[in-house]
Write a protein that holds these residues in place. Structure first.
Motif, PDB file in Angstrom:
ATOM      1  N   LYS A  53      -6.015   8.590  -3.711  1.00  0.00           N
ATOM      2  CA  LYS A  53      -6.982   8.365  -4.786  1.00  0.00           C
ATOM      3  C   LYS A  53      -8.303   7.832  -4.248  1.00  0.00           C
ATOM      4  O   LYS A  53      -9.371   8.118  -4.782  1.00  0.00           O
ATOM      5  CB  LYS A  53      -6.401   7.409  -5.819  1.00  0.00           C
ATOM      6  N   VAL A  71       0.851  -1.191   0.000  1.00  0.00           N
ATOM      7  CA  VAL A  71       0.000   0.000   0.000  1.00  0.00           C
ATOM      8  C   VAL A  71       0.883   1.235   0.000  1.00  0.00           C
ATOM      9  O   VAL A  71       1.829   1.336   0.785  1.00  0.00           O
ATOM     10  CB  VAL A  71      -0.926   0.026   1.236  1.00  0.00           C
ATOM     11  N   GLN A  85      -2.171   5.629  -3.322  1.00  0.00           N
ATOM     12  CA  GLN A  85      -3.397   4.842  -3.439  1.00  0.00           C
ATOM     13  C   GLN A  85      -4.464   5.357  -2.487  1.00  0.00           C
ATOM     14  O   GLN A  85      -5.649   5.465  -2.851  1.00  0.00           O
ATOM     15  CB  GLN A  85      -3.121   3.373  -3.085  1.00  0.00           C
TER      16      GLN A  85
END
Length: 267
Positions: A179, A172, A176
């Motif tokens: 977003k 991760v 990410q």
């Protein structure tokens, strides 16, 4: 002057109840699971997981179990000299408080540490217990000083947290997570820290290492297997992370066998 009277842990006690009485001491309550009902000066209060309650001396208080909602909670009983000021706003005001903690896990571990210290017969426990109580009160006072988080910020922070809970074993990156809530990486990090007191990637590692502790004690997996299972594809990196944040090597942790005696992860 502050005096520690007792520390208690109620673990889903059937038909738990405390009679109505005017308190001669102060009570700190942390609810860690379920729901519990208090009546404070005639007003009914429902406290749930993550709620901290301060019930001051001279309060008329009673408590009762809510059918169908067994609860777990820690209670710390303290005394202060009448009229004394300790520099802790919520103690000095002497008013009932119910507050939802943003960093429940860390504060729960401090309550556990205090309970374990006072439960045993170790030498100097009264001195150590008083020090832990003062630390805990200071941490709670700091929590109470934080500005209230808006519902929108809490919503986005919870989205990120749930994503990490679901995907902490995967690779991760902060991009990410940004977003996910349609925000920049920097904003996402700042938002998560504001709500939960730590950066999201740090929280992800915390989840991994807590799971590593569980697996080391309660599975037959090797250290290398656990490292790979949790997304640490370099076992030596996992070893360093574990040693840094737990304070013990994996083998030393297994030998200890007691999570309550370990230093708090990510203090």
């Amino acid at each position: 002057m502050l005096q520690l009277l007792s520390v208690n842990y109620d673990d889903r006690i059937p038909n738990w109840r405390t009679q109505s009485e005017v308190l001669s001491y102060h009570v700190l309550v942390l609810v860690t699971d379920g729901k519990v009902k208090y009546t404070i000066n005639g007003q009914e209060i429902i406290a749930e997981r993550g709620d901290f309650l301060y019930i001051p001396q001279s309060t008329l208080r009673s408590g009762d179990t809510i059918p169908g909602f067994p609860h777990q909670k820690y209670t710390v009983l303290i005394m202060t000299e009448p009229g004394s000021k300790l520099g802790i706003p919520f103690l000095d005001r002497g008013e009932f408080i119910r507050f939802r903690l943003s960093n429940l896990h860390y504060l729960q571990r401090r309550f556990i540490k205090l309970f374990e210290e006072m439960r045993g017969g170790r030498s100097f426990r009264s001195y150590i217990g008083l020090g832990l109580t003062q630390e805990l009160i200071g941490l709670l006072a700091r929590e109470l000083e934080k500005p209230e988080v808006t519902p929108a910020k809490m919503f986005y922070a919870q989205l990120v947290k749930q994503y990490l809970l679901d995907h902490y074993r995967e690779h991760v990156e902060i991009e990410q997570l940004g977003k996910l809530i349609h925000r920049s990486p920097n904003y996402t990090t700042a938002l998560f820290k504001e709500v939960f007191g730590q950066a999201p990637i740090r929280y992800m590692h915390q989840l991994r290492l807590h799971e590593a502790c569980r697996l080391l004690l309660h599975s037959d997996m090797t250290v290398a297997d656990i490292a790979q299972y949790l997304g640490y594809y370099d076992p030596s990196y996992f070893f360093r992370m574990f040693k840094k944040h737990v304070g013990l090597s994996p083998s030393e942790f297994i030998s200890s066998g007691r999570t309550e005696d370990l230093p708090q992860l990510f203090p």
